[in-house]
Design a protein around this motif. Structure first.
Motif, PDB file in Angstrom:
ATOM      1  N   GLY A   1       0.785  -1.208   0.010  1.00  0.00           N
ATOM      2  CA  GLY A   1      -0.187   0.150   0.070  1.00  0.00           C
ATOM      3  C   GLY A   1       0.933   1.330  -0.134  1.00  0.00           C
ATOM      4  N   ASP A   2      -0.092   2.367  -0.064  1.00  0.00           N
ATOM      5  CA  ASP A   2       0.695   3.823  -0.040  1.00  0.00           C
ATOM      6  C   ASP A   2       0.653   4.103   1.703  1.00  0.00           C
ATOM      7  OD1 ASP A   2       0.859   6.465   0.181  1.00  0.00           O
ATOM      8  OD2 ASP A   2       0.716   6.538  -2.035  1.00  0.00           O
ATOM      9  N   SER A   3       1.730   4.405   2.084  1.00  0.00           N
ATOM     10  CA  SER A   3       1.573   4.743   3.661  1.00  0.00           C
ATOM     11  C   SER A   3       0.778   5.859   3.893  1.00  0.00           C
ATOM     12  CB  SER A   3       3.110   4.821   4.149  1.00  0.00           C
ATOM     13  OG  SER A   3       3.768   5.957   3.420  1.00  0.00           O
ATOM     14  N   ASP A   4       1.058   6.929   3.215  1.00  0.00           N
ATOM     15  CA  ASP A   4       0.322   8.239   3.436  1.00  0.00           C
ATOM     16  C   ASP A   4      -1.270   8.052   3.286  1.00  0.00           C
ATOM     17  OD1 ASP A   4       2.675   9.742   3.871  1.00  0.00           O
ATOM     18  OD2 ASP A   4       2.713  10.127   1.991  1.00  0.00           O
ATOM     19  N   ARG A   5      -1.757   7.212   2.114  1.00  0.00           N
ATOM     20  CA  ARG A   5      -3.014   6.983   1.972  1.00  0.00           C
ATOM     21  C   ARG A   5      -3.575   5.832   2.920  1.00  0.00           C
ATOM     22  NH1 ARG A   5      -4.630  11.107  -0.727  1.00  0.00           N
ATOM     23  NH2 ARG A   5      -3.460  11.587  -2.678  1.00  0.00           N
ATOM     24  N   LEU A   6      -2.767   4.833   3.615  1.00  0.00           N
ATOM     25  CA  LEU A   6      -3.280   4.131   4.809  1.00  0.00           C
ATOM     26  C   LEU A   6      -3.508   4.989   5.994  1.00  0.00           C
ATOM     27  CD1 LEU A   6      -0.921   0.854   3.829  1.00  0.00           C
ATOM     28  CD2 LEU A   6      -3.423   1.176   3.689  1.00  0.00           C
ATOM     29  N   GLN A   7      -2.524   5.771   6.210  1.00  0.00           N
ATOM     30  CA  GLN A   7      -2.834   6.699   7.308  1.00  0.00           C
ATOM     31  C   GLN A   7      -4.006   7.634   7.214  1.00  0.00           C
ATOM     32  OE1 GLN A   7       0.904   8.787   8.563  1.00  0.00           O
ATOM     33  NE2 GLN A   7      -0.109   9.968   9.855  1.00  0.00           N
ATOM     34  N   GLN A   8      -4.316   7.917   6.038  1.00  0.00           N
ATOM     35  CA  GLN A   8      -5.400   8.829   5.580  1.00  0.00           C
ATOM     36  C   GLN A   8      -6.583   7.810   5.849  1.00  0.00           C
ATOM     37  OE1 GLN A   8      -5.572  10.342   1.949  1.00  0.00           O
ATOM     38  NE2 GLN A   8      -7.422  11.805   2.248  1.00  0.00           N
ATOM     39  N   ILE A   9      -6.567   6.760   5.545  1.00  0.00           N
ATOM     40  CA  ILE A   9      -7.852   5.977   5.881  1.00  0.00           C
ATOM     41  C   ILE A   9      -8.140   5.776   7.536  1.00  0.00           C
ATOM     42  CG2 ILE A   9      -8.627   3.560   5.591  1.00  0.00           C
ATOM     43  CD1 ILE A   9      -7.220   3.206   2.987  1.00  0.00           C
ATOM     44  N   VAL A  10      -7.037   5.449   7.961  1.00  0.00           N
ATOM     45  CA  VAL A  10      -7.254   5.284   9.526  1.00  0.00           C
ATOM     46  C   VAL A  10      -7.634   6.609  10.232  1.00  0.00           C
ATOM     47  CG1 VAL A  10      -5.970   4.460  11.621  1.00  0.00           C
ATOM     48  CG2 VAL A  10      -5.568   3.070   9.722  1.00  0.00           C
ATOM     49  N   GLY A  11      -6.942   7.680   9.519  1.00  0.00           N
ATOM     50  CA  GLY A  11      -7.183   8.984  10.394  1.00  0.00           C
ATOM     51  C   GLY A  11      -8.503   9.337  10.175  1.00  0.00           C
ATOM     52  N   ASN A  12      -9.102   9.201   8.917  1.00  0.00           N
ATOM     53  CA  ASN A  12     -10.520   9.541   8.631  1.00  0.00           C
ATOM     54  C   ASN A  12     -11.474   8.767   9.579  1.00  0.00           C
ATOM     55  OD1 ASN A  12      -9.320  11.330   6.824  1.00  0.00           O
ATOM     56  ND2 ASN A  12     -10.695  10.405   5.051  1.00  0.00           N
ATOM     57  N   LEU A  13     -11.282   7.351   9.696  1.00  0.00           N
ATOM     58  CA  LEU A  13     -12.382   6.786  10.409  1.00  0.00           C
ATOM     59  C   LEU A  13     -12.176   7.089  11.881  1.00  0.00           C
ATOM     60  CD1 LEU A  13     -11.746   3.036   8.741  1.00  0.00           C
ATOM     61  CD2 LEU A  13     -13.814   4.803   8.477  1.00  0.00           C
ATOM     62  N   LEU A  14     -10.740   7.373  12.437  1.00  0.00           N
ATOM     63  CA  LEU A  14     -10.659   7.523  13.866  1.00  0.00           C
ATOM     64  C   LEU A  14     -11.295   8.997  13.960  1.00  0.00           C
ATOM     65  CD1 LEU A  14      -9.465   6.628  16.320  1.00  0.00           C
ATOM     66  CD2 LEU A  14      -7.282   7.420  15.716  1.00  0.00           C
TER      67      LEU A  14
ATOM     68  N   HIS B   1      -6.506  -0.132  -2.849  1.00  0.00           N
ATOM     69  CA  HIS B   1      -5.664  -1.097  -2.289  1.00  0.00           C
ATOM     70  C   HIS B   1      -6.184  -2.436  -2.417  1.00  0.00           C
ATOM     71  CE1 HIS B   1      -3.880   2.617  -0.449  1.00  0.00           C
ATOM     72  NE2 HIS B   1      -3.130   1.882  -0.145  1.00  0.00           N
ATOM     73  N   GLY B   2      -7.131  -2.644  -3.096  1.00  0.00           N
ATOM     74  CA  GLY B   2      -7.909  -4.008  -3.326  1.00  0.00           C
ATOM     75  C   GLY B   2      -8.427  -4.473  -1.857  1.00  0.00           C
ATOM     76  N   GLY B   3      -8.834  -3.923  -1.245  1.00  0.00           N
ATOM     77  CA  GLY B   3      -9.755  -4.215  -0.150  1.00  0.00           C
ATOM     78  C   GLY B   3     -10.972  -3.619  -0.104  1.00  0.00           C
ATOM     79  N   LYS B   4     -11.921  -3.662   1.214  1.00  0.00           N
ATOM     80  CA  LYS B   4     -13.067  -3.407   1.432  1.00  0.00           C
ATOM     81  C   LYS B   4     -13.435  -2.846   2.848  1.00  0.00           C
ATOM     82  CE  LYS B   4     -14.551  -8.093   2.592  1.00  0.00           C
ATOM     83  NZ  LYS B   4     -15.353  -9.268   2.369  1.00  0.00           N
ATOM     84  N   VAL B   5     -14.248  -2.109   2.813  1.00  0.00           N
ATOM     85  CA  VAL B   5     -14.678  -1.586   4.267  1.00  0.00           C
ATOM     86  C   VAL B   5     -16.168  -1.654   4.334  1.00  0.00           C
ATOM     87  CG1 VAL B   5     -15.015   0.866   2.837  1.00  0.00           C
ATOM     88  CG2 VAL B   5     -14.530   0.623   5.438  1.00  0.00           C
ATOM     89  N   ASP B   6     -16.386  -2.123   5.564  1.00  0.00           N
ATOM     90  CA  ASP B   6     -17.890  -2.124   5.883  1.00  0.00           C
ATOM     91  C   ASP B   6     -18.159  -1.238   7.121  1.00  0.00           C
ATOM     92  OD1 ASP B   6     -18.457  -4.194   3.867  1.00  0.00           O
ATOM     93  OD2 ASP B   6     -17.084  -5.759   5.074  1.00  0.00           O
ATOM     94  N   ALA B   7     -19.515  -1.050   7.270  1.00  0.00           N
ATOM     95  CA  ALA B   7     -19.928  -0.332   8.426  1.00  0.00           C
ATOM     96  C   ALA B   7     -21.119  -0.911   9.167  1.00  0.00           C
ATOM     97  CB  ALA B   7     -20.362   1.106   8.088  1.00  0.00           C
ATOM     98  N   GLU B   8     -20.974  -0.948  10.579  1.00  0.00           N
ATOM     99  CA  GLU B   8     -22.413  -1.664  10.885  1.00  0.00           C
ATOM    100  C   GLU B   8     -22.435  -1.093  12.258  1.00  0.00           C
ATOM    101  OE1 GLU B   8     -21.550  -5.778  12.390  1.00  0.00           O
ATOM    102  OE2 GLU B   8     -19.638  -5.556  11.574  1.00  0.00           O
ATOM    103  N   ASN B   9     -23.469  -0.973  13.052  1.00  0.00           N
ATOM    104  CA  ASN B   9     -23.769  -0.514  14.178  1.00  0.00           C
ATOM    105  C   ASN B   9     -23.203  -1.617  15.243  1.00  0.00           C
ATOM    106  OD1 ASN B   9     -25.357   1.977  14.273  1.00  0.00           O
ATOM    107  ND2 ASN B   9     -27.003   0.853  13.304  1.00  0.00           N
ATOM    108  N   ASN B  10     -22.408  -1.212  16.113  1.00  0.00           N
ATOM    109  CA  ASN B  10     -22.072  -2.030  17.145  1.00  0.00           C
ATOM    110  C   ASN B  10     -23.250  -2.425  18.303  1.00  0.00           C
ATOM    111  OD1 ASN B  10     -19.793  -3.478  18.291  1.00  0.00           O
ATOM    112  ND2 ASN B  10     -19.755  -1.726  19.876  1.00  0.00           N
TER     113      ASN B  10
END
Length: 685
Positions: free
Chosen positions: A406-419, A494-503
């Motif tokens: 992956g791209d380190s900056d973009r992966l950090q952006q993914i985690v940062g946005n979700l966080l 990045h060839g992945g997927k993201v899901d959202a659900e209510n905890n």
């Protein structure tokens, strides 16, 4: 005269003497006979008016009208002309009377006294003959009725076929047409004795032909029911037809042919197409209306989100200029101004990011990445935001997690946005969990908050651009609704997927699944965390000669002040003409130029600089420092001759690292996608 019974055959006994009639009746007494007595010729004729008789026993010698006269009259009537007559006499046996009797149509001539056996056998013969005749007539009548019904049925069939709105055809086991009605020929162009396959080869629309012929041949071979719709193209017209057919079998179950119908469904197809077009237009109109509504909502939110931090920036700026405050208040004001300016910069960056995504211009610098470092950097960058709400961030990662490509900056952006999204929707003193684990051949990142959760009806749209669960003026949370849309696109890149659900219980859970890097070996991205620390140890820019070109006074003064504070010797110009004039006598170590300027832009400046390099005999590193931050504008700047493209507002550490890198002071600038390109091109200088 006796009445006829329906189950008995009539036999007429004619004699003027009653005792003779009694004798005849005694001889012929049988349940199969209906013996009718007549004591004169006239009475016999009356009996023959309404009844048919198997045989007539007629006495020759009778008063008034003898047997010969009676026989003559019997033969003159159509109904009794063929009725057998047996003459009976006791007076004359000469040949003249016998011949006269036969000439009148008699079948026999008997003399009294009668032999009962002979009389009985002769009568029996004519009775049986009569019964057979009656049966033949009955069968003939029934056959005529059947033939008449068949004729009517055939006529009805022909009329039905001729007038039917459906085309009807019959085909043999080889698929050759053996019958068709006029409508069938008009619709399909079938010809008797021609095979259906030949007709379809000739008449079916070229786009449907191969499919139709293949289906037809399979249907003929298998002898199954057939149904299909396709286009016929002949006589310069196109028709849609519906063809249905069923196999015909003999009583022994042997296939003997096929019967089918051809129906013109052009009107129906056109109506369906029109209906489909109307539905499509309606859906498109609804989508356009929804898009317009979303656009209006987005613009309203954008205006609000940009104006809100701007209010704080302008307000504190005016207060600082108008009044004197203590050091603590000044620090608080500057902190507020900086925080709100960063908020505005992030909003603009999100909009540009979505623009890159929509245009497919988002590029990734892929390397094997250890996700623990990415997550830790994202947590560290957002920990101050969490602490302002007393939110606890719990970080849990499994041991020996494989790397991902992956791209380190973009992966950090993914985690940062979700966080940041989790922190925003978690109330004060809440908790956000961050987990990293291996699941099969994937690496999963889970971010779980204890916030308000996601409305069930909004859950399917949570990753859509510009979509927010609450876009009203009374909404509790800010933002443009772009962060999660950016996350989904980056994860998919990045060839992945993201899901959202209510905890379960409360809050929301986002799960990012990324494939494990093939080989999981060392790569260029292994040292990225150390490179990120490089800017903290950057040397000063002491004794570097720099030229800053920008038509905006505030930006130019800021850049000059910053660079001089770092030890550089800085000259500046407000236009391309001024910069070229300065370069006549001043050749800097690095050029920093804006792109958008009046009269001439930064591209023209760098082109002239590259021409001047030929005369000077040396190259000048150049940085494009501009508010044109799209990917294609970055690429355009690099292709024009700049070694680096930095977008406004620029990070101070990035700017210093970029200048130092191009001047050759350091080798490893911060590993952003901006500095990476600069490194690559700087090596070519």
């Amino acid at each position: 005269m006796n009445l006829q019974r329906p189950d008995r055959v009539n036999v007429l006994l004619v004699d003027d003497r009653p005792e003779n009639l009694v004798a005849l009746e005694a001889i012929l007494n049988s349940p199969s006979y209906n013996l009718v007595q007549a004591n004169s010729g006239a009475e016999a004729l009356r009996c023959l008016l309404n009844e048919d008789f198997a045989v007539i026993l007629l006495d020759v010698q009778m008063p008034g009208m003898d047997g010969f006269e009676t026989a003559t009259l019997i033969r003159s009537r159509d109904r009794s002309r063929s009725t057998p007559i047996i003459f009976i006499t006791a007076f004359s046996s000469n040949d003249t009377h016998v011949f006269k009797g036969y000439s009148l149509g008699a079948v026999d001539y008997l003399f009294k006294p009668l032999e009962p056996e002979i009389l009985t056998s002769k009568v029996q013969v004519f009775v049986e003959l009569f019964q057979k005749t009656v049966e033949v007539k009955r069968q003939a009548t029934e056959l005529a009725a059947v033939n008449n019904e068949l004729s009517k049925s055939e006529e009805r069939f022909r009329t039905l076929c001729a007038c039917s709105p459906l085309g009807i055809y019959l085909a043999d086991v080889e698929g050759r047409c053996t019958y068709m009605n006029p409508r069938c020929q008009a619709i399909s162009g079938l010809i008797l004795e021609e095979s259906l396959a030949s007709v379809w080869q000739r008449s079916v629309h070229p786009e449907d032909r191969d499919r139709v012929v293949a289906d037809l041949l399979a249907w003929i071979k298998e002898g199954q029911e057939y149904s299909n719709e396709f286009r016929l193209a002949y006589n310069e017209s196109v028709r849609w037809v519906n063809v249905q057919s069923s196999p015909m079998f003999s009583d022994l179950g042997k296939l003997i042919g096929h019967v089918g119908t051809v129906r013109d469904v052009t009107d129906r197809k056109q109506a369906e197409e029109e209906r489909g077009r109307l539905i499509h237009e309606q859906v498109a109109r609804q989508e356009a209306e929804r898009a317009n509504q979303m656009k209006d909502e987005f613009l309203a939110i954008l205006s609000h989100e940009l104006r809100t931090p701007l209010n704080a920036i302008l307000g504190w700026s005016r207060l600082l200029r108008a009044k004197t405050f203590d050091r603590e208040t000044i620090d608080k004001a500057l902190e507020t101004i900086e925080r709100n300016a960063k908020s505005q910069a992030q909003l603009i960056e999100d909009i540009l990011e979505v623009s890159r995504i929509l245009r497919g211009k988002l590029n990734l610098n892929m390397h094997p990445i250890q996700l623990e470092y990415v997550i830790e950097m994202a947590i560290d960058s957002l920990r101050p935001l969490a602490e302002t709400k007393s939110i606890v961030i719990e970080w849990e990662g499994s041991q020996n997690i494989a790397k991902v490509l992956g791209d380190s900056d973009r992966l950090q952006q993914i985690v940062g946005n979700l966080l940041s999204n989790a922190i925003k929707f978690t109330p004060e003193e809440g908790k956000v969990e961050v987990r990293l684990e291996s699941v099969g051949d994937e690496i999963q990142i889970q971010i779980i908050d204890s916030g308000i959760g996601i409305a069930p009806d909004f859950l399917p749209y949570v990753f859509d651009r510009f979509r927010q669960a609450d876009s009203s003026t009374t909404r509790s949370y800010g933002g443009l609704g772009l962060g999660l849309a950016i996350v989904r696109h980056l994860v998919e890149q990045h060839g992945g997927k993201v899901d959202a659900e209510n905890n379960p219980g409360e809050g929301a859970k986002f799960t990012v699944s990324l494939p494990v890097a093939e080989g999981n070996g060392q790569g260029a991205g292994d040292d990225w965390s150390q490179l990120n620390d490089a800017p903290e140890a950057l040397p000063t820019l002491a004794n570097l000669q720099l030229l800053v070109v920008d038509d905006d006074d505030d930006t130019r003064e800021f850049l000059v002040t910053l660079l001089e504070q770092e030890g550089a010797m800085v000259r500046w110009a407000t236009s391309v003409a001024g910069a070229l004039a300065a370069l006549e006598s001043y050749w800097p170590d690095v050029l920093l130029s804006d792109i958008g300027m009046p009269q001439a832009d930064g591209y023209e400046l760098i082109a002239r600089v590259r021409e001047m390099e030929v005369l000077r005999g040396g190259k000048m590193p150049a940085i494009a420092l501009t508010a044109y931050a799209r990917e294609e504008e970055r690429q355009q700047a690099l292709e024009a001759g700049f070694q680096m493209h930095l977008s406004k507002p620029v990070e101070i550490t990035q700017l210093i690292a970029g200048v130092a890198n191009l001047a050759g002071i350091i080798r490893n600038p911060a590993p952003t996608h901006i500095l990476h390109d600069a490194q690559e091109q700087a090596r070519c200088l």
